[in-house]
Scaffold this motif. Structure first.
Motif, PDB file in Angstrom:
ATOM      1  N   PHE A   1       0.828  -1.204   0.000  1.00 17.90           N
ATOM      2  CA  PHE A   1       0.000   0.000   0.000  1.00 17.90           C
ATOM      3  C   PHE A   1       0.858   1.249   0.000  1.00 17.90           C
ATOM      4  O   PHE A   1       2.028   1.215   0.380  1.00 17.90           O
ATOM      5  CB  PHE A   1      -0.917   0.015   1.229  1.00 17.90           C
ATOM      6  CG  PHE A   1      -0.171   0.184   2.531  1.00 17.90           C
ATOM      7  CD1 PHE A   1       0.444  -0.902   3.150  1.00 17.90           C
ATOM      8  CD2 PHE A   1      -0.062   1.440   3.134  1.00 17.90           C
ATOM      9  CE1 PHE A   1       1.148  -0.752   4.334  1.00 17.90           C
ATOM     10  CE2 PHE A   1       0.646   1.586   4.327  1.00 17.90           C
ATOM     11  CZ  PHE A   1       1.253   0.490   4.923  1.00 17.90           C
TER      12      PHE A   1
ATOM     13  N   MET B   1       0.292   5.564   0.903  1.00 15.30           N
ATOM     14  CA  MET B   1      -0.677   6.460   1.515  1.00 15.30           C
ATOM     15  C   MET B   1      -0.120   7.872   1.527  1.00 15.30           C
ATOM     16  O   MET B   1       1.043   8.083   1.818  1.00 15.30           O
ATOM     17  CB  MET B   1      -0.931   5.971   2.943  1.00 15.30           C
ATOM     18  CG  MET B   1      -1.850   6.832   3.740  1.00 15.30           C
ATOM     19  SD  MET B   1      -2.180   5.955   5.293  1.00 15.30           S
ATOM     20  CE  MET B   1      -3.003   7.243   6.205  1.00 15.30           C
TER      21      MET B   1
ATOM     22  N   ASP C   1      -0.437  11.149   3.435  1.00 17.98           N
ATOM     23  CA  ASP C   1      -1.062  11.712   4.630  1.00 17.98           C
ATOM     24  C   ASP C   1      -0.397  13.023   5.023  1.00 17.98           C
ATOM     25  O   ASP C   1      -0.543  13.506   6.118  1.00 17.98           O
ATOM     26  CB  ASP C   1      -0.986  10.715   5.793  1.00 17.98           C
ATOM     27  CG  ASP C   1       0.438  10.307   6.107  1.00 17.98           C
ATOM     28  OD1 ASP C   1       1.354  10.846   5.477  1.00 17.98           O
ATOM     29  OD2 ASP C   1       0.638   9.467   6.993  1.00 17.98           O
TER      30      ASP C   1
ATOM     31  N   THR D   1       0.431  21.294  -7.929  1.00 17.45           N
ATOM     32  CA  THR D   1      -0.327  20.376  -7.084  1.00 17.45           C
ATOM     33  C   THR D   1      -0.277  20.822  -5.636  1.00 17.45           C
ATOM     34  O   THR D   1      -0.978  20.291  -4.804  1.00 17.45           O
ATOM     35  CB  THR D   1       0.195  18.934  -7.201  1.00 17.45           C
ATOM     36  OG1 THR D   1       1.597  18.994  -7.290  1.00 17.45           O
ATOM     37  CG2 THR D   1      -0.373  18.264  -8.416  1.00 17.45           C
TER      38      THR D   1
ATOM     39  N   SER E   1      -4.162  12.894 -10.689  1.00 12.59           N
ATOM     40  CA  SER E   1      -2.770  12.634 -11.073  1.00 12.59           C
ATOM     41  C   SER E   1      -1.940  12.406  -9.820  1.00 12.59           C
ATOM     42  O   SER E   1      -1.001  11.615  -9.795  1.00 12.59           O
ATOM     43  CB  SER E   1      -2.203  13.788 -11.902  1.00 12.59           C
ATOM     44  OG  SER E   1      -1.640  14.771 -11.066  1.00 12.59           O
ATOM     45  N   ARG E   2      -2.314  13.088  -8.756  1.00 16.06           N
ATOM     46  CA  ARG E   2      -1.613  12.889  -7.488  1.00 16.06           C
ATOM     47  C   ARG E   2      -1.866  11.487  -6.932  1.00 16.06           C
ATOM     48  O   ARG E   2      -0.973  10.838  -6.414  1.00 16.06           O
ATOM     49  CB  ARG E   2      -2.109  13.971  -6.507  1.00 16.06           C
ATOM     50  CG  ARG E   2      -1.250  14.157  -5.302  1.00 16.06           C
ATOM     51  CD  ARG E   2       0.099  14.686  -5.691  1.00 16.06           C
ATOM     52  NE  ARG E   2       1.084  14.373  -4.665  1.00 16.06           N
ATOM     53  CZ  ARG E   2       1.630  15.266  -3.861  1.00 16.06           C
ATOM     54  NH1 ARG E   2       1.346  16.530  -3.969  1.00 16.06           N
ATOM     55  NH2 ARG E   2       2.496  14.899  -2.953  1.00 16.06           N
TER      56      ARG E   2
ATOM     57  N   ALA F   1       0.083   9.033  -8.872  1.00 19.00           N
ATOM     58  CA  ALA F   1       1.485   9.020  -8.459  1.00 19.00           C
ATOM     59  C   ALA F   1       1.678   8.058  -7.291  1.00 19.00           C
ATOM     60  O   ALA F   1       2.665   7.315  -7.229  1.00 19.00           O
ATOM     61  CB  ALA F   1       1.930  10.424  -8.070  1.00 19.00           C
TER      62      ALA F   1
ATOM     63  N   ARG G   1       1.681   4.535  -8.602  1.00 19.95           N
ATOM     64  CA  ARG G   1       2.919   4.058  -9.229  1.00 19.95           C
ATOM     65  C   ARG G   1       3.876   3.465  -8.203  1.00 19.95           C
ATOM     66  O   ARG G   1       4.704   2.624  -8.528  1.00 19.95           O
ATOM     67  CB  ARG G   1       3.591   5.199 -10.000  1.00 19.95           C
ATOM     68  CG  ARG G   1       3.052   5.345 -11.418  1.00 19.95           C
ATOM     69  CD  ARG G   1       3.858   6.349 -12.205  1.00 19.95           C
ATOM     70  NE  ARG G   1       3.686   7.700 -11.679  1.00 19.95           N
ATOM     71  CZ  ARG G   1       2.718   8.530 -12.082  1.00 19.95           C
ATOM     72  NH1 ARG G   1       1.866   8.159 -13.003  1.00 19.95           N
ATOM     73  NH2 ARG G   1       2.620   9.726 -11.556  1.00 19.95           N
ATOM     74  N   GLN G   2       3.765   3.912  -6.955  1.00 12.72           N
ATOM     75  CA  GLN G   2       4.670   3.376  -5.929  1.00 12.72           C
ATOM     76  C   GLN G   2       4.411   1.901  -5.631  1.00 12.72           C
ATOM     77  O   GLN G   2       5.301   1.191  -5.199  1.00 12.72           O
ATOM     78  CB  GLN G   2       4.547   4.175  -4.629  1.00 12.72           C
ATOM     79  CG  GLN G   2       5.096   5.575  -4.744  1.00 12.72           C
ATOM     80  CD  GLN G   2       4.895   6.365  -3.458  1.00 12.72           C
ATOM     81  OE1 GLN G   2       4.757   5.803  -2.390  1.00 12.72           O
ATOM     82  NE2 GLN G   2       4.862   7.675  -3.572  1.00 12.72           N
TER      83      GLN G   2
END
Lengths: 253, 362, 399
Positions: A113, A115, A117, A157, A189-190, A193, A196-197
């Motif tokens: 996962f 995240m 935050d 962003t 898009s954020r 991103a 993609r991790q």
């Protein structure tokens, strides 16, 4: 005769409570978390008729309510919920009030996962701010941001920069519907991103409040380059449902 | 005395620094890098402390430095500018671009404050690096002598080098006890954090013979990162079901593993060499096999997961993280990067991530 | 206002350089990827074709490719807080996407930490990706001129790496070859300094916005004959412009100095903003970062050691204050702009203090703008306008 179990998801904006019996959802309620999270939790349990049932809490405020209750993280609960509702899902994208997550799942378990935050970009909070600046309430996003509207790109962003970019566009009398479309693209898009991790694999389901909006789903699909399906009818209640399932497994129900 | 004293200092090192100044009546020297050898500051008769604690708010630092500098540097600046840390000397060493920028910034914001910068080589291979380190340390001593008008006391240097080496050995032993289950994390980190603020002889006197044993259970993990910001973070991690069994943080084992050849003729040169030869360097020094070494250490200690405690906006950490994570993954150890910024405790989101990691371990 | 004829010459020169690199590599000439502050003379003397990843990242940003490439690196776990040049360039290496058509892979990388600590990590990853050796020149950071010890340390490294570099290259680095290359570097740097100097004339025939672009050859072709020829031509054109009274900005009303790398994603709109307000950006710390005087054909190794230890970013606040103060006086500037570049800590941290001291010394006001050299997501033209327009107005310039 099986017993009922409850899941309580105390989020930053909304508190959700779900009750399951035989692994099936029987009741689900949602109440605002603010101004008092502890009170909201109590109210959600009451409305769901879950007082006295075994309960697993989750969500941002999970430790606040009653530290003696069993807790799981909202990501584990989310994966469990999605696993029961859409066992075929490989990736869950969750846009929450003040964070967003991309979770790779299998059989209701978390594989990996990511995240966000730290920063409001890519969260419901960003949408809230932009909705106010644009003067378009969030429940009108779908109607304003139709498929044929051409987005005006929002390049920043950072929420502060993006806000001044939106204000700049408005002051040049550029159409708000096109700006909104750009804002949605920026948020997604954020989130992409983050994806993609961990590597996004199909099928992808979306949860969290903003997943109700078709415009958000469309922007997400575009940003990820693959189809995203909202977990309807209750994308906000999946985590509470997952917590209830974990509770029923633990209590042998 | 004993653990109570060490843990008290670890929780509030700034208070200890101030108390020491009053007690010892010597000017305070604040070191902003683990590559500043504290024994040199001791030998100038200074009350030497290494900056470690991280603040949550930097109103004054914000006025002199951009928000994209790491909070280690910004909180140190805050303490220096607000007068919380009434330093007579600020010592820095070459390393990351954030720390390197500090003396210049202070020269404008606090022109009255003396600074000294140790221009250590970044490369740590070969004779050239060692020679440069020696030259740099001599120049550093010269700079302090000039700025403060006091000489380097060689007798004091000898004593302090011995005491500090002993402190480092004992700290390392605490951490070695983690994997064996003969020591627990809070006192180990407490001992390391306290050593940054205390006089070494006093630390040795306070260090108790009796270890504090860990409680049973918990997922064994390795901790890596530039600085352990506070004991509270360690406690937060433990409360989420983790048990630290191995360490690769700069403020703890990396620093504690430096060894000075005490019997050498020229102690200053020998200290300079110890900085170049220091094992488990920070990622800002060019050492090729750091990730593999960390992964091996984690596996040997039986860690099942890794927590990378990184300062937000720390460039060396951010460059290292993906390679470190991948080396650990190859060793079968999942990892989590927690970026710390303006905080003494974990945030709600970070707690969620740690808890998810624990829950998703096979 | 007349366009520079050399804009076309530059485009041709860069195109030829790209073609030459590609062709040379195909012919088997070795390629060295180098940082802008590394002693390129060394690899030139060994017969390498140099390639500049920083330059490449700037081109990616100017051609609106940087965001996608940076996002690829971020997807691999490289934080958005890291240098955008590094993210863009690594993204390009890993995806193979580049505005140049194709990247020419290196046979070695040459890095010096005189411009920042970032490059050593970025180029280490590059060397690992292409499985080639990395040569690292450690240049101690210093306020004030380099000490004898520093020069000895840097020189020793240069001398030690020369035979190693020769082994990867196709000819041996001899003092003689190094002397010739150094001589050409020096000549080009001198010409470039004179080019920049023309902007001290009133009105300025050339601005830093032009310099940001026309610096490409001095960065990436330093040490070659073509580089010398290019600047000889450019200098001639600028002198003619000065003689004719041609100005870069019509009706120049204010002159200001720039600190830090260009904001590539907003290069054109920013240039227009200055033009619209009749503000000439007459000088900057970015395009004049080299010091010529140390390069010494008689003792090339010592000269290189001094020159590459004594470059702008290897110094701190005090030096920056000196440079800006000198520029303000020399170019008759009424103000200065400090680009606080989120990507470059080495360049940016300390600027708040620099602003205060420079204004104190010169009485000239400065403004700090927040942006980034290559990441469009951290650049807001609205923010830039909000900061710059009132500043320009306070200087007596306006639309």
């Amino acid at each position: 005769m099986s017993r009922a179990s409850a899941g309580l998801d105390i989020g930053s904006t909304a508190t959700k409570c779900a009750v399951v019996e035989d692994g099936r959802l029987v009741r689900s309620v949602i109440v605002p978390s603010m101004p008092d999270m502890v009170e909201a939790a109590r109210e959600a349990l009451r409305q769901a008729g879950a007082e006295g049932l075994p309960v697993v809490t989750t969500g941002y405020g999970r430790a606040l309510h009653d530290p003696r209750l069993a807790q799981v993280s909202e990501i584990t609960a989310l994966a469990a919920g999605v696993g029961a509702l859409r066992p075929e899902a490989a990736t869950v994208v969750d846009i929450g009030g003040q964070d967003s997550k991309v979770v790779r799942v299998q059989d209701g378990k978390v594989l990996d996962f990511a995240m966000n935050d730290r920063c409001a970009a890519g969260t419901g909070r960003f949408l809230e701010v932009m909705s106010r600046v644009l003067g378009i309430p969030q429940d009108r996003f779908d109607e304003v941001s139709r498929a044929d509207v051409e987005p005006l790109p929002i390049s920043s962003t950072c929420t502060v920069f993006a806000e001044s970019e939106v204000v700049g566009r408005l002051s040049r009398r550029e159409p708000p519907d096109r700006i909104l479309k750009g804002v949605l693209a920026a948020v997604c898009s954020r989130v992409a991103a983050l994806g993609r991790q961990v590597g996004v694999a199909a099928p992808v389901v979306a949860t969290g409040g903003p997943a109700r909006s078709l415009a958000v789903i469309r922007a997400l699909s575009e940003a990820l380059g693959m189809e995203v399906v909202p977990l309807l009818p209750d994308p906000q209640g999946v985590t509470a449902f997952g917590a209830a399932l974990i509770c029923s497994r633990r209590s042998g129900g | 005395m004993g653990w109570e004293r060490l843990l008290e200092v670890a929780r509030d090192p700034v208070a200890e620094a101030r108390a020491r100044m009053d007690r010892e009546g010597r000017p305070l020297a604040v070191a902003l890098s683990s590559y500043v050898p504290m024994e040199i500051l001791d030998a100038f008769g200074l009350c030497a402390v290494r900056w470690g604690p991280v603040a949550e708010d930097f109103p004054r630092a914000d006025g002199v430095m951009q928000a994209y500098a790491c909070s280690f540097v910004r909180s140190a600046l805050e303490a220096l500018l607000s007068g919380d840390l009434p330093a007579g000397l600020v010592a820095t060493a070459s390393g990351c671009d954030g720390i390197t920028a500090v003396p210049g910034m202070l020269s404008v914001a606090r022109p009255d404050l003396a600074t000294a910068h140790l221009r250590l080589p970044i490369r740590v291979d070969g004779a050239a690096a060692r020679t440069q380190a020696g030259r740099a340390l001599v120049a550093f001593c010269e700079e302090i002598r000039e700025r403060l008008g006091v000489p380097l006391d060689l007798t004091r240097l000898d004593r302090s080098a011995r005491d500090r080496q002993e402190v480092r050995k004992r700290i390392l032993a605490c951490f070695e006890g983690l994997a064996a289950g003969s020591f627990s994390a809070v006192p180990a980190y407490g001992a390391a954090l306290a050593a940054q603020a205390m006089d070494p002889a006093e630390w040795l006197a306070a260090f108790p013979a009796e270890p504090i044993l860990p409680e049973a259970g918990g997922v064994p993990v390795i901790l890596s990162g530039e600085s352990v910001p506070s004991l509270e973070v360690i406690e937060d991690l433990e409360s989420l079901g983790l048990r630290v069994v191995a360490d690769d943080t700069n403020t703890a084992t990396r620093e504690a593993s430096r060894r000075v050849a005490l019997e050498a003729q020229d102690l200053v040169q020998s200290i300079a060499s110890s900085l170049v030869d220091r094992p488990w360097h920070s990622p800002e020094r060019l050492v090729p096999d750091r990730p593999t070494a960390v992964a091996t250490r984690a596996r040997d200690a039986g860690a099942r997961a890794a927590i990378l405690l990184h300062q937000k906006f720390c460039d060396p950490c951010a460059f290292e993280a993906p390679g470190l994570a991948s080396a650990l993954r190859e060793a079968g150890i999942p990892s989590l990067v927690l970026e710390l910024d303006r905080q003494k405790r974990l945030t709600g989101g970070q707690r969620t991530r740690v808890q998810t990691l624990v829950e998703s371990l096979p | 206002m007349r366009k520079l004829q050399h804009n076309a010459v530059l485009a041709r020169t860069i195109r030829n350089q790209v073609l030459w690199t590609r062709m040379g590599s195909r012919l088997g000439l070795p390629v060295a990827w180098v940082t802008s502050g590394s002693p390129v003379e060394l690899v030139l003397a060994a017969g390498f074709i140099p390639f500049y990843p920083e330059n490449h990242a700037a081109i990616c940003a100017a051609r609106e490719m940087s965001q996608g490439l940076a996002e690829h690196a971020e997807g691999r776990g490289y934080s958005r807080d890291l240098c955008s040049y590094a993210r863009v360039d690594l993204g390009s290496q890993w995806t193979g996407r580049t505005p140049l058509g194709r990247l020419v892979p290196p046979d070695l990388v040459l890095v010096s930490n005189n411009i920042c600590g970032t490059v050593q990590n970025w180029f280490r990853l590059t060397a690992e990706h292409f499985r080639v050796p990395m040569f690292f020149l450690d240049t101690p950071f210093h306020d004030g001129p380099p000490t004898e010890g520093d020069v000895a340390y840097v020189r020793e490294q240069l001398v030690a790496m020369a035979p190693e570099i020769s082994r990867v290259g196709w000819r041996r680095i001899t003092e003689d070859r190094l002397r010739r290359v150094t001589e050409r570097s020096r000549e080009a740097l001198e010409l470039w300094a004179q080019v920049l100097e023309t902007a001290s004339g009133r009105p300025a025939p050339f601005t830093s916005f032009d310099a940001f672009v026309h610096m490409a050859p001095i960065v990436s072709m330093r040490g070659t004959r073509r580089c010398v020829a290019y600047y000889r031509g450019l200098l001639q054109e600028l002198r003619q412009r000065s003689a004719r009274g041609d100005s870069a900005i019509p009706d120049e009303r204010a002159r200001v100095i720039w600190d830090n790398i260009a904001i590539w994603p907003a290069h054109k709109p920013l240039k227009k903003l200055f033009e619209r307000h009749r503000v000439a950006l007459v000088a900057d710390t970015y395009t004049s970062a080299w010091t010529v005087e140390h390069l010494d054909p008689k003792d090339p190794f010592t000269g290189l050691a001094k020159a590459y230890t004594d470059i702008l970013l290897n110094h701190g606040v005090a030096h920056r204050v000196e440079v800006l103060t000198r520029m303000i006086r020399r170019f008759g500037a009424q103000g200065f702009v400090l680009h606080s570049n989120r990507s470059c800590k080495r360049y940016s941290l300390g600027q708040y203090g620099v602003r205060q001291v420079v204004t104190g010394r010169t009485g000239v006001p400065g403004v700090v703008i927040e942006a980034d050299m290559a990441d469009p997501r951290a650049v807001s033209m609205e923010h830039l306008e909000q900061r710059l327009v009132p500043f320009f107005e306070s200087l007596g310039a306006g639309t």
